[in-house]
Design a protein around this motif. Structure first.
Motif, mmCIF file in Angstrom:
data_model
loop_
_atom_site.group_PDB
_atom_site.id
_atom_site.type_symbol
_atom_site.label_atom_id
_atom_site.label_comp_id
_atom_site.label_asym_id
_atom_site.label_seq_id
_atom_site.Cartn_x
_atom_site.Cartn_y
_atom_site.Cartn_z
ATOM 1 N N PHE A 1 0.832 -1.209 0.000
ATOM 2 C CA PHE A 1 0.000 0.000 0.000
ATOM 3 C C PHE A 1 0.866 1.258 0.000
ATOM 4 N N ARG A 2 1.966 1.211 0.745
ATOM 5 C CA ARG A 2 2.856 2.375 0.811
ATOM 6 C C ARG A 2 3.494 2.686 -0.543
ATOM 7 N N SER A 3 3.662 1.673 -1.384
ATOM 8 C CA SER A 3 4.245 1.893 -2.720
ATOM 9 C C SER A 3 3.442 2.936 -3.498
ATOM 10 N N TYR A 4 2.122 2.926 -3.316
ATOM 11 C CA TYR A 4 1.256 3.839 -4.076
ATOM 12 C C TYR A 4 1.409 5.279 -3.597
ATOM 13 N N PHE A 5 1.747 5.450 -2.320
ATOM 14 C CA PHE A 5 2.026 6.787 -1.792
ATOM 15 C C PHE A 5 3.291 7.355 -2.437
ATOM 16 N N GLN A 6 4.238 6.488 -2.719
ATOM 17 C CA GLN A 6 5.539 6.923 -3.229
ATOM 18 C C GLN A 6 5.574 7.085 -4.749
ATOM 19 N N MET A 7 4.556 6.613 -5.432
ATOM 20 C CA MET A 7 4.546 6.711 -6.901
ATOM 21 C C MET A 7 4.341 8.147 -7.357
ATOM 22 N N PRO A 8 5.001 8.556 -8.451
ATOM 23 C CA PRO A 8 4.875 9.936 -8.927
ATOM 24 C C PRO A 8 3.653 10.169 -9.828
ATOM 25 N N TYR A 9 2.797 9.169 -9.987
ATOM 26 C CA TYR A 9 1.684 9.262 -10.929
ATOM 27 C C TYR A 9 0.445 9.890 -10.288
ATOM 28 N N GLU A 10 -0.442 10.358 -11.144
ATOM 29 C CA GLU A 10 -1.714 10.910 -10.666
ATOM 30 C C GLU A 10 -2.584 9.786 -10.111
ATOM 31 N N ALA A 11 -3.391 10.128 -9.102
ATOM 32 C CA ALA A 11 -4.267 9.136 -8.477
ATOM 33 C C ALA A 11 -5.197 8.487 -9.505
ATOM 34 N N GLU A 12 -5.741 9.295 -10.421
ATOM 35 C CA GLU A 12 -6.667 8.774 -11.431
ATOM 36 C C GLU A 12 -6.025 7.655 -12.246
ATOM 37 N N ASP A 13 -4.734 7.856 -12.594
ATOM 38 C CA ASP A 13 -4.037 6.876 -13.428
ATOM 39 C C ASP A 13 -3.743 5.595 -12.647
ATOM 40 N N ILE A 14 -3.375 5.736 -11.378
ATOM 41 C CA ILE A 14 -3.097 4.550 -10.555
ATOM 42 C C ILE A 14 -4.383 3.753 -10.347
ATOM 43 N N LEU A 15 -5.478 4.437 -10.009
ATOM 44 C CA LEU A 15 -6.731 3.738 -9.732
ATOM 45 C C LEU A 15 -7.316 3.105 -10.994
ATOM 46 N N ALA A 16 -7.027 3.689 -12.149
ATOM 47 C CA ALA A 16 -7.484 3.111 -13.421
ATOM 48 C C ALA A 16 -6.876 1.734 -13.648
ATOM 49 N N GLU A 17 -5.700 1.497 -13.080
ATOM 50 C CA GLU A 17 -5.069 0.180 -13.200
ATOM 51 C C GLU A 17 -5.930 -0.906 -12.539
ATOM 52 N N PHE A 18 -6.778 -0.489 -11.591
ATOM 53 C CA PHE A 18 -7.687 -1.427 -10.919
ATOM 54 C C PHE A 18 -9.116 -1.299 -11.463
ATOM 55 N N PHE B 1 -4.173 10.203 -0.007
ATOM 56 C CA PHE B 1 -5.491 9.751 -0.461
ATOM 57 C C PHE B 1 -5.353 8.644 -1.494
ATOM 58 N N THR B 2 -4.335 8.726 -2.340
ATOM 59 C CA THR B 2 -4.110 7.660 -3.321
ATOM 60 C C THR B 2 -3.900 6.336 -2.605
ATOM 61 N N GLN B 3 -3.067 6.348 -1.557
ATOM 62 C CA GLN B 3 -2.826 5.128 -0.787
ATOM 63 C C GLN B 3 -4.117 4.644 -0.134
ATOM 64 N N LEU B 4 -4.879 5.563 0.455
ATOM 65 C CA LEU B 4 -6.152 5.207 1.080
ATOM 66 C C LEU B 4 -7.084 4.551 0.062
ATOM 67 N N ALA B 5 -7.161 5.119 -1.136
ATOM 68 C CA ALA B 5 -8.055 4.595 -2.174
ATOM 69 C C ALA B 5 -7.685 3.157 -2.532
ATOM 70 N N VAL B 6 -6.395 2.880 -2.636
ATOM 71 C CA VAL B 6 -5.954 1.510 -2.950
ATOM 72 C C VAL B 6 -6.297 0.573 -1.792
ATOM 73 N N GLU B 7 -6.157 1.056 -0.565
ATOM 74 C CA GLU B 7 -6.532 0.239 0.594
ATOM 75 C C GLU B 7 -8.034 -0.075 0.576
ATOM 76 N N LEU B 8 -8.854 0.901 0.176
ATOM 77 C CA LEU B 8 -10.293 0.670 0.073
ATOM 78 C C LEU B 8 -10.596 -0.363 -1.012
#
Length: 201
Positions: free
Chosen positions: A15-32, A135-142
């Protein structure tokens, strides 16, 4: 031209990896296959009597004046846990700290706080700073929690101790909503506590 994938097959992400990523939240969450929306969430407010709140508010103000909150652990112990403990006391919920959760090699790690009641749960991610990446990390946890919980709608919050932001995930719609309202501690403590308890009422 197809967009470059962020998450690579065969790679492992916490989960912490997503906090450290330089990408926009929208793009990370789109992967899921989730979309991110920002709006003012309509959150429930509990009508419970909050008799102990003035004392808690004073303690939090003293903490801000007397404590150096220069790291995440200090903020969690001094500002976040006292609020969650009061909520748990009032709604008779259980608090899990550093709750381990593993769904697959892309969804795993520890949830800072998981507050579970009879009617639902809330995940809280505490950060030293940067509510946006938090929030990106929280979203992935959800997203991970939707894989192991039955509810269609789950709530979470990201906090840096003196500021809180809520989020909501809707599993069937594959949609995550980020609240645009920010709740300040200690100034908005009463409203924040009413919301946290209200999510269990």
């Amino acid at each position: 031209m197809p967009k470059t994938k962020i998450l690579q097959e065969g790679q492992s992400y916490t989960f912490r990896s997503y906090f450290q990523m330089p990408y926009e939240a929208e793009d990370i969450l789109a992967e899921f296959d989730y979309t991110l929306h920002k709006s003012r969430l309509s959150l429930p407010l509990s009508q419970k009597q909050l008799d102990q709140l003035p004392a808690l508010q004073q303690r939090l103000e003293d903490t801000l004046l007397l404590t150096s909150l220069s790291n995440e652990a200090a903020r969690r112990e001094a500002l976040v846990f006292p609020v969650l403990l009061e909520v748990a006391r009032l709604c008779q919920c259980q608090i899990r700290i550093e709750y381990p959760l593993t769904v697959n090699h892309w969804l795993k790690g520890n949830l800072d706080y998981l507050v579970r009641g009879k009617t639902g749960l809330i995940v809280v991610e505490a950060k030293h700073d940067d509510l946006t990446r938090g929030f990106t990390q929280l979203a992935v946890e959800l997203i991970a929690l939707t894989q192991v919980e039955e509810q269609n709608i789950l709530y979470g919050a990201v906090t840096i101790g003196d500021a809180w932001r809520f989020g909501k995930i809707e599993r069937t719609e594959h949609r995550i909503t980020q609240d645009i309202t920010l709740y300040r501690v200690p100034d908005d403590l009463e409203q924040l506590t009413q919301i946290l308890i209200g999510l269990f009422d």
